[in-house]
Design a protein around this motif. Structure first.
Motif, PDB file in Angstrom:
ATOM      1  N   THR A  64      15.827  59.152  47.699  1.00 29.92           N
ATOM      2  CA  THR A  64      16.836  59.798  46.856  1.00 29.92           C
ATOM      3  C   THR A  64      17.196  58.911  45.671  1.00 29.92           C
ATOM      4  O   THR A  64      17.324  59.396  44.538  1.00 29.92           O
ATOM      5  CB  THR A  64      18.104  60.100  47.693  1.00 29.92           C
ATOM      6  N   LEU A  65      17.337  57.616  45.920  1.00 33.03           N
ATOM      7  CA  LEU A  65      17.668  56.680  44.840  1.00 33.03           C
ATOM      8  C   LEU A  65      16.559  56.637  43.796  1.00 33.03           C
ATOM      9  O   LEU A  65      16.841  56.558  42.587  1.00 33.03           O
ATOM     10  CB  LEU A  65      17.932  55.284  45.399  1.00 33.03           C
ATOM     11  N   LEU A  66      15.309  56.706  44.232  1.00 30.69           N
ATOM     12  CA  LEU A  66      14.195  56.734  43.283  1.00 30.69           C
ATOM     13  C   LEU A  66      14.261  57.964  42.387  1.00 30.69           C
ATOM     14  O   LEU A  66      14.046  57.885  41.175  1.00 30.69           O
ATOM     15  CB  LEU A  66      12.853  56.701  44.025  1.00 30.69           C
ATOM     16  N   THR A  67      14.580  59.103  42.985  1.00 30.08           N
ATOM     17  CA  THR A  67      14.706  60.347  42.223  1.00 30.08           C
ATOM     18  C   THR A  67      15.854  60.249  41.215  1.00 30.08           C
ATOM     19  O   THR A  67      15.699  60.625  40.046  1.00 30.08           O
ATOM     20  CB  THR A  67      14.927  61.543  43.166  1.00 30.08           C
ATOM     21  N   GLN A  68      17.001  59.739  41.664  1.00 30.94           N
ATOM     22  CA  GLN A  68      18.144  59.591  40.771  1.00 30.94           C
ATOM     23  C   GLN A  68      17.817  58.669  39.610  1.00 30.94           C
ATOM     24  O   GLN A  68      18.178  58.943  38.459  1.00 30.94           O
ATOM     25  CB  GLN A  68      19.356  59.070  41.536  1.00 30.94           C
ATOM     26  N   LEU A  69      17.114  57.596  39.890  1.00 28.17           N
ATOM     27  CA  LEU A  69      16.736  56.648  38.852  1.00 28.17           C
ATOM     28  C   LEU A  69      15.769  57.293  37.858  1.00 28.17           C
ATOM     29  O   LEU A  69      15.918  57.137  36.636  1.00 28.17           O
ATOM     30  CB  LEU A  69      16.108  55.416  39.502  1.00 28.17           C
ATOM     31  N   SER A  70      14.815  58.044  38.355  1.00 24.78           N
ATOM     32  CA  SER A  70      13.874  58.751  37.469  1.00 24.78           C
ATOM     33  C   SER A  70      14.604  59.738  36.570  1.00 24.78           C
ATOM     34  O   SER A  70      14.261  59.882  35.387  1.00 24.78           O
ATOM     35  CB  SER A  70      12.825  59.498  38.294  1.00 24.78           C
ATOM     36  N   ASP A  71      15.602  60.411  37.121  1.00 22.96           N
ATOM     37  CA  ASP A  71      16.394  61.354  36.324  1.00 22.96           C
ATOM     38  C   ASP A  71      17.131  60.637  35.189  1.00 22.96           C
ATOM     39  O   ASP A  71      17.211  61.148  34.072  1.00 22.96           O
ATOM     40  CB  ASP A  71      17.403  62.093  37.206  1.00 22.96           C
ATOM     41  N   LEU A  72      17.667  59.443  35.479  1.00 22.75           N
ATOM     42  CA  LEU A  72      18.361  58.679  34.439  1.00 22.75           C
ATOM     43  C   LEU A  72      17.389  58.205  33.362  1.00 22.75           C
ATOM     44  O   LEU A  72      17.706  58.242  32.174  1.00 22.75           O
ATOM     45  CB  LEU A  72      19.094  57.480  35.052  1.00 22.75           C
ATOM     46  N   VAL A  73      16.203  57.771  33.768  1.00 22.27           N
ATOM     47  CA  VAL A  73      15.190  57.335  32.799  1.00 22.27           C
ATOM     48  C   VAL A  73      14.805  58.506  31.895  1.00 22.27           C
ATOM     49  O   VAL A  73      14.673  58.341  30.674  1.00 22.27           O
ATOM     50  CB  VAL A  73      13.964  56.750  33.529  1.00 22.27           C
ATOM     51  N   ALA A  74      14.663  59.696  32.468  1.00 24.48           N
ATOM     52  CA  ALA A  74      14.346  60.883  31.666  1.00 24.48           C
ATOM     53  C   ALA A  74      15.468  61.156  30.658  1.00 24.48           C
ATOM     54  O   ALA A  74      15.189  61.527  29.506  1.00 24.48           O
ATOM     55  CB  ALA A  74      14.120  62.096  32.573  1.00 24.48           C
ATOM     56  N   LEU A  75      16.708  60.969  31.076  1.00 26.39           N
ATOM     57  CA  LEU A  75      17.832  61.152  30.151  1.00 26.39           C
ATOM     58  C   LEU A  75      17.733  60.178  28.980  1.00 26.39           C
ATOM     59  O   LEU A  75      17.925  60.563  27.820  1.00 26.39           O
ATOM     60  CB  LEU A  75      19.169  60.913  30.868  1.00 26.39           C
ATOM     61  N   VAL A  76      17.457  58.923  29.268  1.00 27.74           N
ATOM     62  CA  VAL A  76      17.388  57.902  28.220  1.00 27.74           C
ATOM     63  C   VAL A  76      16.258  58.192  27.245  1.00 27.74           C
ATOM     64  O   VAL A  76      16.370  57.913  26.059  1.00 27.74           O
ATOM     65  CB  VAL A  76      17.235  56.488  28.839  1.00 27.74           C
ATOM     66  N   ARG A  77      15.197  58.767  27.746  1.00 26.73           N
ATOM     67  CA  ARG A  77      14.064  59.113  26.879  1.00 26.73           C
ATOM     68  C   ARG A  77      14.355  60.338  26.015  1.00 26.73           C
ATOM     69  O   ARG A  77      13.600  60.629  25.083  1.00 26.73           O
ATOM     70  CB  ARG A  77      12.816  59.355  27.713  1.00 26.73           C
ATOM     71  N   GLY A  78      15.427  61.046  26.334  1.00 26.08           N
ATOM     72  CA  GLY A  78      15.789  62.237  25.582  1.00 26.08           C
ATOM     73  C   GLY A  78      16.655  61.906  24.378  1.00 26.08           C
ATOM     74  O   GLY A  78      16.774  60.758  23.956  1.00 26.08           O
ATOM     75  N   ASN A  79      17.267  62.926  23.847  1.00 26.32           N
ATOM     76  CA  ASN A  79      18.095  62.800  22.649  1.00 26.32           C
ATOM     77  C   ASN A  79      19.539  62.520  23.061  1.00 26.32           C
ATOM     78  O   ASN A  79      20.265  63.424  23.450  1.00 26.32           O
ATOM     79  CB  ASN A  79      17.993  64.091  21.831  1.00 26.32           C
ATOM     80  N   LEU A  80      19.958  61.266  22.986  1.00 27.41           N
ATOM     81  CA  LEU A  80      21.311  60.860  23.359  1.00 27.41           C
ATOM     82  C   LEU A  80      22.004  60.200  22.176  1.00 27.41           C
ATOM     83  O   LEU A  80      21.342  59.604  21.319  1.00 27.41           O
ATOM     84  CB  LEU A  80      21.284  59.842  24.513  1.00 27.41           C
ATOM     85  N   SER A  81      23.310  60.258  22.190  1.00 23.31           N
ATOM     86  CA  SER A  81      24.071  59.497  21.204  1.00 23.31           C
ATOM     87  C   SER A  81      23.901  58.014  21.499  1.00 23.31           C
ATOM     88  O   SER A  81      23.483  57.626  22.604  1.00 23.31           O
ATOM     89  CB  SER A  81      25.554  59.875  21.274  1.00 23.31           C
ATOM     90  N   LYS A  82      24.246  57.185  20.538  1.00 21.49           N
ATOM     91  CA  LYS A  82      24.094  55.739  20.715  1.00 21.49           C
ATOM     92  C   LYS A  82      24.930  55.243  21.897  1.00 21.49           C
ATOM     93  O   LYS A  82      24.462  54.460  22.724  1.00 21.49           O
ATOM     94  CB  LYS A  82      24.509  55.022  19.432  1.00 21.49           C
TER      95      LYS A  82
END
Length: 133
Positions: A64-82
Motif C-alpha cells: 500500500t505504501l508503494l502505491t501511495q508513493l507512486s501516486d505522489l510521484v505522479a502528482l509531482v510529474r504533473g502540473n502543480l503550483s510551485k
C-alpha cells in the motif's frame, strides 16, 4: 495570540484528518497546508503501521505504501503550483523514509507494537490533539 493560533491549527488538523478518510489521497494532499498534510500523513501512517503489526499484515501495508508513493510521484510529474510541488517533494522524502522503515520491520520480523524497531520510530498520534512520540 499564541492560544488562538494553537486552537486554529488544532481545528485545521482535526478537519484535515476527518477529510482524509473521505477524500482520495491525491486530492487530500493538495487541499491542505503543507504542515498539516505532513502531520496528517504521519498520523495515518502511525495508525496504519500499528494496526498492521497487530494484524500481522506489515507486508501488505508495504504494498500500500508503494502505491501511495507512486501516486505522489505522479502528482509531482504533473502540473502543480510551485508551493504544491515543494509540499509534495517534502512529503515524498518523508514517505520514502516511512516505506523504508516498514521494509526494515518486515525484514526484522516485527510482530508486536512494543518491538524496538517500531517504538524507536517517531510516531504521530491524534486524540483531540497532536501527540508525537
Amino acid at each position: 495570540v499564541e492560544h488562538v493560533m494553537r486552537r486554529s491549527l488544532k481545528k485545521i488538523i482535526h478537519d484535515a484528518l476527518k477529510a482524509y478518510k473521505e477524500t482520495p489521497r491525491t486530492e487530500w494532499v493538495l487541499s491542505w497546508p503543507g504542515q498539516v498534510v505532513i502531520a496528517g500523513c504521519q498520523t495515518y501512517w502511525t495508525t496504519e503501521v500499528t494496526q498492521s503489526i497487530d494484524d500481522d499484515e506489515l507486508d501488505q501495508l508495504y504494498g500500500t505504501l508503494l502505491t501511495q508513493l507512486s501516486d505522489l510521484v505522479a502528482l509531482v510529474r504533473g502540473n502543480l503550483s510551485k508551493i504544491a510541488r515543494m509540499i509534495m517533494s517534502a512529503l515524498i522524502v518523508i514517505e520514502v523514509h516511512a516505506r523504508d522503515v516498514v521494509a526494515k520491520m518486515v525484514e526484522e520480523g516485527v510482530r508486536s507494537a512494543n518491538d524496538f524497531e517500531w517504538i524507536s520510530q517517531l510516531r504521530y498520534y491524534w486524540n483531540d490533539d497532536m501527540l508525537i512520540r
